[in-house]
Scaffold this active site. Structure first.
Site, PDB file in Angstrom:
ATOM      1  N   SER A 141       0.853  -1.185   0.000  1.00 56.29           N
ATOM      2  CA  SER A 141       0.000   0.000   0.000  1.00 56.29           C
ATOM      3  C   SER A 141       0.887   1.233   0.000  1.00 56.29           C
ATOM      4  O   SER A 141       2.035   1.183   0.468  1.00 56.29           O
ATOM      5  CB  SER A 141      -0.910   0.021   1.233  1.00 56.29           C
ATOM      6  OG  SER A 141      -1.680   1.206   1.280  1.00 56.29           O
ATOM      7  N   TYR A 155      -2.077  -0.423  10.449  1.00 55.63           N
ATOM      8  CA  TYR A 155      -2.049  -0.859   9.048  1.00 55.63           C
ATOM      9  C   TYR A 155      -0.803  -0.313   8.353  1.00 55.63           C
ATOM     10  O   TYR A 155      -0.105  -1.039   7.638  1.00 55.63           O
ATOM     11  CB  TYR A 155      -3.311  -0.356   8.340  1.00 55.63           C
ATOM     12  CG  TYR A 155      -3.369  -0.637   6.859  1.00 55.63           C
ATOM     13  CD1 TYR A 155      -3.778  -1.881   6.383  1.00 55.63           C
ATOM     14  CD2 TYR A 155      -3.039   0.346   5.931  1.00 55.63           C
ATOM     15  CE1 TYR A 155      -3.845  -2.134   5.023  1.00 55.63           C
ATOM     16  CE2 TYR A 155      -3.102   0.100   4.573  1.00 55.63           C
ATOM     17  CZ  TYR A 155      -3.510  -1.142   4.120  1.00 55.63           C
ATOM     18  OH  TYR A 155      -3.568  -1.386   2.763  1.00 55.63           O
TER      19      TYR A 155
END
Length: 257
Positions: A141, A155
């Site tokens: 990501s 995250y």
């Protein structure tokens, strides 16, 4: 880029980016072993692939544990006899601030997003090293390695760690001619986007992307297919950012150019 002789395992393939990756490899001729936590979603992916003339099967697994990861790899090899490409795409991102973050959510995020990378590498490497072009691929990501978002520190940490794993694993597995790479999606139009707010919020996000739209799952799949292909045989330890140019502006005023 054809994979008619390849077996590809894709995790998190029940919807969104994972489904697009599984479908993309199937369209290129691969035998696709899909892994999903939700049986109905995973089976739907398999049905869509088969309806399009592809070959796929489904394995249900919650990838929070080493045992579940090892069983997934074992099942794929048991079904197709080998494994050429492993794409660990499954990920979780419960929205919660650092001060409120509970150990259960932290452990879940780190287990699925980061620890599973180690477990999959260990479980799959004996088969990948026997492949003519073994590939170990990950959906990372931009959040974590490059940018941050409140409520997603856990995250972000998992994805930053994943990029570190990709680089280190690439060095360790080069001796087997197995390449290790990843894709860093930006804002992609998937069911998971519902976690980021309503349509008005989505419109504001689109306005801050130079290409003025969200990405499509198939565009992440295309990057994965390239990294898995023979054409990418000299690429390892890298991640490809697919974000519509969102990281480029120095400040929002640059978008008015």
């Amino acid at each position: 880029m054809e994979f008619s002789q390849s077996v590809v395992l894709v995790t998190g393939s029940g919807q969104g980016i994972g489904r697009a990756i599984a479908q993309g490899f199937a369209l290129k001729g691969a035998k696709v072993f899909t892994v999903s936590r939700t049986a109905a979603n995973g089976q739907e992916t398999v049905d869509l692939i088969r309806e399009a003339g592809g070959e796929a099967c489904f394995h249900q697994a919650d990838l929070q544990t080493r045992e579940a990861v090892e069983q997934s790899v074992k099942a794929a090899i048991g079904k197709y006899g080998k494994l050429d490409v492993l794409v660990h795409n499954a990920g979780v991102f419960p929205f919660v601030g650092i001060e409120e973050l509970q150990d259960d959510d932290l452990e879940l995020t780190l287990s699925v997003n980061l620890k599973a990378a180690f477990w999959f590498a260990q479980a799959a490497m004996p088969s990948l090293r026997e492949s003519e072009h073994g590939r170990l691929l990950f959906t990372s990501s931009v959040t974590g390695p490059r940018v941050s978002m409140p409520g997603l520190a856990h995250y972000a940490a998992s994805k930053a760690g994943l990029n570190g794993f990709i680089r280190s694993a690439a060095l360790e597995f080069a001796k087997y001619a197995v390449t290790v790479n990843g894709v860093e999606p930006g804002l992609i139009h998937t069911p998971a986007m519902d976690n980021l707010g309503d349509e008005a919020n989505s419109e504001r996000m689109r306005a801050n992307i130079p290409l003025k739209r969200l990405g499509e799952p198939r565009e992440i799949a295309a990057a994965m297919i390239y990294l898995a292909s023979k054409d990418a045989g000299f690429v390892t330890g890298q991640t490809i950012v697919v974000d519509g140019g969102a990281l480029l502006p120095e400040n929002p005023e640059a978008l008015l150019w």
